[in-house]
Design an enzyme around this catalytic site. Structure first.
Site, PDB file in Angstrom:
ATOM      1  N   VAL A 116      50.869  61.624  -2.743  1.00 25.99           N
ATOM      2  CA  VAL A 116      52.307  61.886  -2.742  1.00 25.99           C
ATOM      3  C   VAL A 116      52.550  63.386  -2.894  1.00 25.99           C
ATOM      4  O   VAL A 116      52.020  64.019  -3.797  1.00 25.99           O
ATOM      5  CB  VAL A 116      52.983  61.113  -3.884  1.00 25.99           C
ATOM      6  N   GLU A 129      32.512  57.820 -27.711  1.00 27.00           N
ATOM      7  CA  GLU A 129      31.683  56.873 -26.964  1.00 27.00           C
ATOM      8  C   GLU A 129      30.630  57.593 -26.134  1.00 27.00           C
ATOM      9  O   GLU A 129      29.486  57.159 -26.021  1.00 27.00           O
ATOM     10  CB  GLU A 129      32.589  55.970 -26.110  1.00 27.00           C
TER      11      GLU A 129
END
Lengths: 432, 432
Positions: free
Chosen positions: A83, A174
């Site tokens: 876009v 993580e």
């Protein structure tokens, strides 16, 4: 753009992340024509990107073709498009494949990495918001191991084997845990000519604890688990610069590293074209009311990371994670149907289902209302929830299989350098 | 290059393909020090590359880390390296990561795509000899479908949906079959705005039948199966040129296509440095004797595609496929051990285990000695053999699971554009 004309009102959704998919699914086969635009042809399950980076999972386990999702409905269309601009006056979206008019527009463009203006970090660090970037990081890690194997110069080898992660949010935590597991269980098998003690994982965090949004108890647990795996945790440490392989910080500590991973912040990724006052400058997110309508518009909505909905409970808006995105998407779908039925829309309220983060292969921390716990059982919950949310049957099974295999064998799935990174000058650009 | 000194004679193997791996495995823990060099960190199971291109399998199902293979032995080392030159006088190999001396050198560098000097084809076509190239082709195919969806111009759309494959060897035949399956079973699901009848698959072959090296019966069967799937087979058709999206041929037939896949031939990929007479010019392969010693050398060997061993049964050398590579590798390992024991080496003789090719999702043709058969049972055999040979336990299971899933669902696994190709000007270079 070849979208058929229809009697039905057209809803354009920009972005196929958690928010975009959840609003779309609830509008399937309702009295609207749905068009989803995304610059990638797949949905990315971002919470598991760190597994792709650390060779635990392949991209197809955590990504799912958007067409396959939209196919479930007859009135839905997917277009691979970037876009360029929104023309709200003409109710049109301008893209690289043409212009399309809308009756309702939903912006779900998510967030991008925030460098807080630090150009050296942006130029020299790596980060991980997309599958190609995660594959780049994987290649970099493996290429560093390869190079370290043949490097006699101790300083140079240190820099190759030092992994420095800025930001101890879920991604940083993580990733650190997974890198520590790589060190502890894989290196001595795969790189027997390396001295695995030379591999160091450093996690830097500006606040005085890891996982700042979680409970004190979980933060403390997480730090303990990380240190148990051998991760060096540096709290109250702000990164000042990164150049010539040196990370400098406010505490005077320096880190010599060829792999500086930036996971210290995100910022909204708005689209060009709406009036300036619609965007809250500092956050780079659209200001929305309780119906997710963007300030100044009634037919343009924002949901997920890109939406900033301020209320008493969340004066700075909702956390930029999956749950608010999913809930806002589902809620907006219902509101849109109410609008179309000339009913009144209902305000959104966020139901906090809890947060969790995993550390290594068998530990996690979970905040679930007043319940706060950590350890193996938390990890089990974490795995179950993540498998459950992975879109699509196949992904779930393959991922599960990989995890079981990886768990039993202390081994990681695929350590393929499919996107040679280091010597190819691949850009870290978000559209890559 | 940090290879430890050793009392044992050092054997350097250049290339981790079928030949390189099979010689290495037989030398594990024998009285040699093994060093394998490859510019990629993984072995590629080339017979299934077409599955990666057509979104049937992910790279990790057909590629396997070379380190994981070499780890099984204590005296074996892997180095990620590109070989620049061999200095046979000094018994040295010069690479981008340093120079290493050898006692015995084994060249197993395989083959590369042969364009027969056609520069336009080399510049404009795509091909598939490596995982990154296969991923490029996959992206191109999917990007073409996306673009066709939004293209009103009929001629342009035709070019996007015409897939033209040059060369009806196993790769061309298997690729055509897989593309036809994509057309028949996936397009109407994933790209419901496309008219699938506009998708055309053309297979061009210079000889007067497909799969020229196979039996007449299997060639005829294969052609029948292909046509049954809707593939247009054009035999006795030589490609003359490919530019501005037009393939021109000797028969006057022209094809308007944005996807011209070149699988019409391979040629050896020799290394710089050996004396000129060692290479048979037309084939670009090293001339070797029955012990795989390269002409003019006693300590430099070539095996697999890169070796040209001429004898009565094979006046033009062995076919450039996996079986001779594997057998030569195993045989050379035994000969090396004989050499080291001061025994006489034994000449290589090729045992033809048969050839096969698959067409689509449930047909194949098999030549097995005097047995020549085709159809579902042949496909079953094909699948069994390929699964069996896939290196490593995990790959076998994941691949099998993918196949079963794909078979039951008429669906293909992952249609992710992870390496956007078309608008990114990615080079098709072999080292990418």
């Amino acid at each position: 753009m070849n979208i058929p004309n229809s009697e039905l009102p057209r809803v354009i959704i920009i972005g196929g992340g958690f928010a975009g998919i959840s609003v779309a699914k609830k509008l399937f086969d309702k009295k609207v024509q749905l068009v989803m635009l995304d610059k990638r042809n797949y949905h990315t399950f971002q919470p598991l990107l760190y597994q792709v980076s650390t060779s635990g999972l392949e991209p197809d386990s955590i990504a799912y073709p958007l067409r396959k999702i939209l196919n479930k409905s007859n009135n839905s269309f997917f277009r691979l498009a970037e876009v360029d601009q929104i023309n709200a006056d003409q109710k049109e979206v301008k893209t690289n494949i043409g212009t399309l008019s809308y009756d309702y527009l939903i912006i779900a463009t998510g967030s991008k990495t925030n460098f807080f203006g630090n150009e050296n970090v942006e130029k020299n660090a790596v980060w991980m918001k997309s599958v190609p970037q995660a594959l780049n990081l994987r290649s970099l890690i493996l290429e560093n191991f390869e190079q370290a194997t043949i490097t006699d110069n101790v300083e140079k080898r240190k820099a190759l084997l030092n992994f420095v992660i800025a930001g101890a949010g879920p991604t940083g935590v993580e990733l650190s845990g997974a890198l520590a597991e790589l060190k502890n269980h894989i290196i001595s098998k795969d790189y027997k000519d390396l001295n695995k003690e030379e591999i160091q994982v450093h996690l830097l965090e500006g606040e005085d604890l890891v996982l700042p949004p979680m409970s004190k108890k979980s933060s403390a647990n997480a730090q303990r688990f990380l240190e148990g795996l051998g991760v060096h945790v540096h709290t109250s440490t702000f990164v000042e610069d990164y150049k010539n392989n040196i990370v400098t910080t406010n505490t005077g500590k320096q880190f010599n590293t060829e792999t500086f991973i930036w996971s210290a912040g995100v910022t909204g990724a708005p689209v060009k074209g709406l009036q300036a006052k619609a965007i809250v400058e500092k956050a780079n997110r659209y200001e929305v009311n309780a119906f997710n309508q963007i300030k100044g518009y009634t037919d343009v909505f924002a949901i997920g990371d890109i939406a900033l909905m301020q209320n008493e409970d969340y004066p700075k808006g909702h956390p930029m994670v999956a749950q608010p995105a999913i809930q806002q998407g589902e809620h907006l779908a219902k509101n849109l149907l109410r609008l179309l039925n000339n009913e009144e829309m209902k305000p959104f309220s966020y139901y906090d289902k809890g947060t969790m983060a995993t550390i290594g292969r068998n530990k996690a921390v979970v905040d679930l209302g007043k319940l706060k716990f950590g350890g193996f059982f938390a990890w089990f919950i974490w795995m179950f929830v993540h498998l459950w949310f992975l879109v699509g049957f196949r992904n779930r099974i393959v991922t599960f299989f990989n995890w079981v295999y990886s768990y039993v064998n202390y081994d990681r799935a695929a350590r393929l350098i499919v996107r040679p990174f280091k010597h190819k000058k691949v850009e870290m650009s978000d559209t890559d």
